[in-house]
Design an enzyme around this catalytic site. Sequence first.
Site, PDB file in Angstrom:
ATOM      1  N   HIS A 115     -13.201   3.764  10.387  1.00 38.39           N
ATOM      2  CA  HIS A 115     -12.030   3.675   9.517  1.00 38.39           C
ATOM      3  C   HIS A 115     -12.271   4.139   8.103  1.00 38.39           C
ATOM      4  CE1 HIS A 115      -9.051   1.542  12.019  1.00 38.39           C
ATOM      5  NE2 HIS A 115     -10.094   0.978  12.591  1.00 38.39           N
ATOM      6  N   LYS A 142       0.417  -1.264  -0.835  1.00 40.83           N
ATOM      7  CA  LYS A 142      -0.827  -1.149  -0.071  1.00 40.83           C
ATOM      8  C   LYS A 142      -1.868  -1.956  -0.826  1.00 40.83           C
ATOM      9  CE  LYS A 142      -0.365   3.379  -0.445  1.00 40.83           C
ATOM     10  NZ  LYS A 142      -0.698   3.981   0.861  1.00 40.83           N
ATOM     11  N   ARG A 143      -2.999  -2.226  -0.227  1.00 44.22           N
ATOM     12  CA  ARG A 143      -4.078  -2.903  -0.951  1.00 44.22           C
ATOM     13  C   ARG A 143      -4.333  -2.200  -2.279  1.00 44.22           C
ATOM     14  NH1 ARG A 143      -9.078  -2.210   0.988  1.00 44.22           N
ATOM     15  NH2 ARG A 143      -8.330  -0.587   2.385  1.00 44.22           N
ATOM     16  N   LYS A 193      -6.767   4.525  -3.802  1.00 47.64           N
ATOM     17  CA  LYS A 193      -5.345   4.653  -3.468  1.00 47.64           C
ATOM     18  C   LYS A 193      -4.513   5.040  -4.699  1.00 47.64           C
ATOM     19  CE  LYS A 193      -5.486   1.410   0.476  1.00 47.64           C
ATOM     20  NZ  LYS A 193      -4.764   2.069   1.586  1.00 47.64           N
ATOM     21  N   THR A 227      -1.198   4.035   7.445  1.00 41.66           N
ATOM     22  CA  THR A 227      -0.122   3.792   8.393  1.00 41.66           C
ATOM     23  C   THR A 227       1.161   3.454   7.645  1.00 41.66           C
ATOM     24  OG1 THR A 227      -0.937   1.525   8.591  1.00 41.66           O
ATOM     25  CG2 THR A 227      -1.504   3.049  10.367  1.00 41.66           C
ATOM     26  N   LYS A 257       5.270   4.389   8.428  1.00 42.23           N
ATOM     27  CA  LYS A 257       6.400   3.451   8.432  1.00 42.23           C
ATOM     28  C   LYS A 257       7.517   3.957   7.521  1.00 42.23           C
ATOM     29  CE  LYS A 257       2.964  -0.257   8.609  1.00 42.23           C
ATOM     30  NZ  LYS A 257       2.253  -1.196   7.694  1.00 42.23           N
TER      31      LYS A 257
HETATM   32  C1  LIG Z   1       1.101  -0.979   7.028  1.00 39.53           C
HETATM   33  C2  LIG Z   1       0.480  -2.019   6.176  1.00 39.53           C
HETATM   34  C3  LIG Z   1      -0.679  -1.728   5.453  1.00 39.53           C
HETATM   35  C4  LIG Z   1      -1.331  -0.367   5.465  1.00 39.53           C
HETATM   36  O1  LIG Z   1      -0.760   0.387   4.419  1.00 39.53           O
HETATM   37  P1  LIG Z   1      -1.433   1.748   3.897  1.00 39.53           P
HETATM   38  O2  LIG Z   1      -0.415   2.260   2.952  1.00 39.53           O
HETATM   39  O3  LIG Z   1      -1.600   2.616   5.076  1.00 39.53           O
HETATM   40  O4  LIG Z   1      -2.691   1.370   3.239  1.00 39.53           O
HETATM   41  C5  LIG Z   1      -1.212  -2.716   4.659  1.00 39.53           C
HETATM   42  N1  LIG Z   1      -0.653  -3.923   4.567  1.00 39.53           N
HETATM   43  C6  LIG Z   1       0.475  -4.243   5.230  1.00 39.53           C
HETATM   44  C7  LIG Z   1       1.062  -5.592   5.073  1.00 39.53           C
HETATM   45  C8  LIG Z   1       1.072  -3.300   6.063  1.00 39.53           C
HETATM   46  O5  LIG Z   1       2.178  -3.632   6.733  1.00 39.53           O
END
Ligand SMILES: *Cc1c(COP(=O)(O)O)cnc(C)c1O
Length: 810
Positions: free
Chosen positions: A363, A548-549, A554, A656, A660
């Site tokens: 990952h 995101k985190r 990022k 991911t 979405k």
């Molecule tokens: C989808 C999701 C992530 C992943 O987000 P990225 O933008 O791909 O880092 C992290 N946290 C939650 C709660 C998510 O639903």
Amino acid sequence: MDDFSITDFASARTAGADALRKRIEHHLVFSFGKDRNAAQLTDWRLALSRAIRDEVVVPWFETTRRVYRQDGKRVYYLSLEFLIGRLLHDATVNLGLEDKARAAMESIGIDYDRVVLDEPDAALGNGGLGRLAACFMDSMASIGLPAYGYGIRYDHGLFRQGFDHGWQTEEAEDWLAQSHVFEFERAEAAIPVGYGGEVVPGSGDSARWNPAETVIAAAYDTPIPGWQGKWVNTLRLWAAQPTRAFELSAFNRGEHVAAATPAILARTISRVLYPDDSTPQGRELRLRQEYFFTAASLRDILRRFEKQYGDLSLLPHKVAIQLNDTHPAIAGPELIRLLVDERGLSFDAAYDIASGCLNYTNHTLMPEALERWSYDLMRHVLPRHIGLIERIDERHASDCAAKGRTISADVRAIDHGEVRMGNLAFIMARRVNGVSALHTELVKQTVFGELNDLHPDRVVNETNGVTPRRWLYSCNPPLRTLLLDTIGDRWISDLEALEAVAPYADDAAFRERFAAAKRDNKRRLSDFIARRSGVAIDPDAMFDVQIKRLHEYKRQLLNILETVALYNEMKRNPAADWTPRVKMFGGKAAPGYQMAKLIIKLINDVAAVVNTDESLDGRLRIVFPANYNVSMAERLIPAANLSEQISTAGMEASGTGNMKFALNGALTIGTLDGANVEIAERVGPENIFIFGLNTGEVAALRGHYNPGEFIENSPRLREVLGQIETGAFSPDDPGRFHQLTDNLRHQDWFMLCADFDAYFDAQRRVDAAWKDPAAWVRSAILNTARSGWFSSDRTIRGYARDIWGADPSA
Ligand SMILES: *Cc1c(COP(=O)(O)O)cnc(C)c1O
């Protein structure tokens, strides 16, 4: 078992809402001991959840019987994280019971939506890696794959984030406070797990390991129904328990605390989920957690196998084990240990069997995130395994030598007093996969370059995906309805069927309905934000979202720097026709990650200035709701117009969140990183805003990068840095952000300065595009229509075909 027909139980799926209501009332009284008149919202939620769980049980048993009958390969997904979120609505929807559940609750006088929102998130993960595991569970059940998820039942999932004057605060999260109603405790499946102690050589390759301590892994099963409830898999989470509840003799001597201490220490293992950037103090406990759930899971897998088969050489034909990142990489030596020490196989036979079963998903390529354990710690905690890892290394070297290949120290599992879990996982794996096309190429070329040369057929790509049930059908009711009205329901289980809406992008009436669905979601989100944080936002403004985190790669910092630059331009030229924007941020910083916490503070400080600046007429707003989690993502994503995916190229393995957003009709502004590349290929260059350095350019610049040159050449960036440095956003503490700005000026590992102007310009292209609403909505529709490939059903079919050799039944 056959003379007892479980299908005799009445099911609400065939009966009406009335039968479901009776079941709910029954559970309220007999499972939770509540009188109707005293029942609170939570009591009704628990009762409804139990009634829904009842509906899962029969298909769950049926699935198990079918799996035994079919005699096929079983898949085991081992993950230290499952970022599940709420379960009730998901299960209800998958079982096709949403309408009946609404009607049943309404007849009781309770709003179904309020009940759903009452459920705490199961936040047993940090971010994308854990959410991927949860999406995979849904997809494996939806395509009918015999699969089990294995993880840890943490008492406390990811911490609850708050803000105190803009600084992140952390509080223990308590998802189990009102009992986890979907699970079944399996007292009979408890498994002992040992630590420490000594190893006594035995006959042949075997040894006897006498652990110094033993804890019990207690099993808790959550049934996971797939779409339409036809197939139900199991998520088995392990909780750590003491071998004995307490030391009675010590207790009887009056040593009450001492009597309880061993139990407390044992339970510590499943106490908390570690934020991924963990502190050194947590390291030993983290290693113990990894071994804990891996050892319990493997023993469970072998037990199930041996119930059905006698010949261990069949194991690779009947069992595929997926290691989600290196966290369960101790599975290699552990499986060999079980086969050699407890089943009497030779080391070589055990090595062949184990490496026929195990597969590893990588990952991240970031060196600090690839796990390494000190040799001494590993020997202390797992004395038998350290010896086996040495033998694995030797066996791998001799296999390579036999093929005329010499290997360097870089590919050793043990080197320089360290155990490298990435190499160990790779060596023991039948297949290794990256999580996007770009990432997989980088896996082959960089960190695992030499191992890939030695084993050229091992690395495959499986681009990540997201489950359309949660991330479109459930979270976006207005768009769901529009899609059902327009193209029917095939897309729910075959997401690429969304292609059928592409032609409607040119239909003005459809565009109006698509835009209305988005506006609906935006209005609901605006109300939520006004309630939560008291900031009034305009639902007609562009919702520009980065959730995101919090991590430097990022680049939330790049986003807020650009926001300040935009703010400056708006102030200089207030009469211009600025696109009204709401900048939304969401995300948690690991508690020990100072730089990420400072970025959160900067965003909140800038928000405080911008949101109170009357001269902007509300055309720029910054909101950062605390405690981003799955449920918040479900609110924000359907309401987003613009999706921020702006990592330094080469650093985001896949992402991911990006999928979405595109699926829900947001346009992406992003770098050519991770799965953004594949999103761009599918939605087309005219429907995405790509900017900045690509992976090759980042690599080429790395050796001689000087952020000062870029700052010098960018008047806007210079101005923004100057403002931050002189305390424009922190008058109470002008030096507050020096650590951030000094880093940007002198190091800037993540190359924000190099990408700043390109990002600013791309944002102005976004502004221009927004001015043509018809064209914008057209692009949004095409994003939805062309994102079907990013279904985790497609990803799981890829794993089943390329990695597991397992057959989905649907
Ligand atoms: C989808 C999701 C992530 C992943 O987000 P990225 O933008 O791909 O880092 C992290 N946290 C939650 C709660 C998510 O639903």
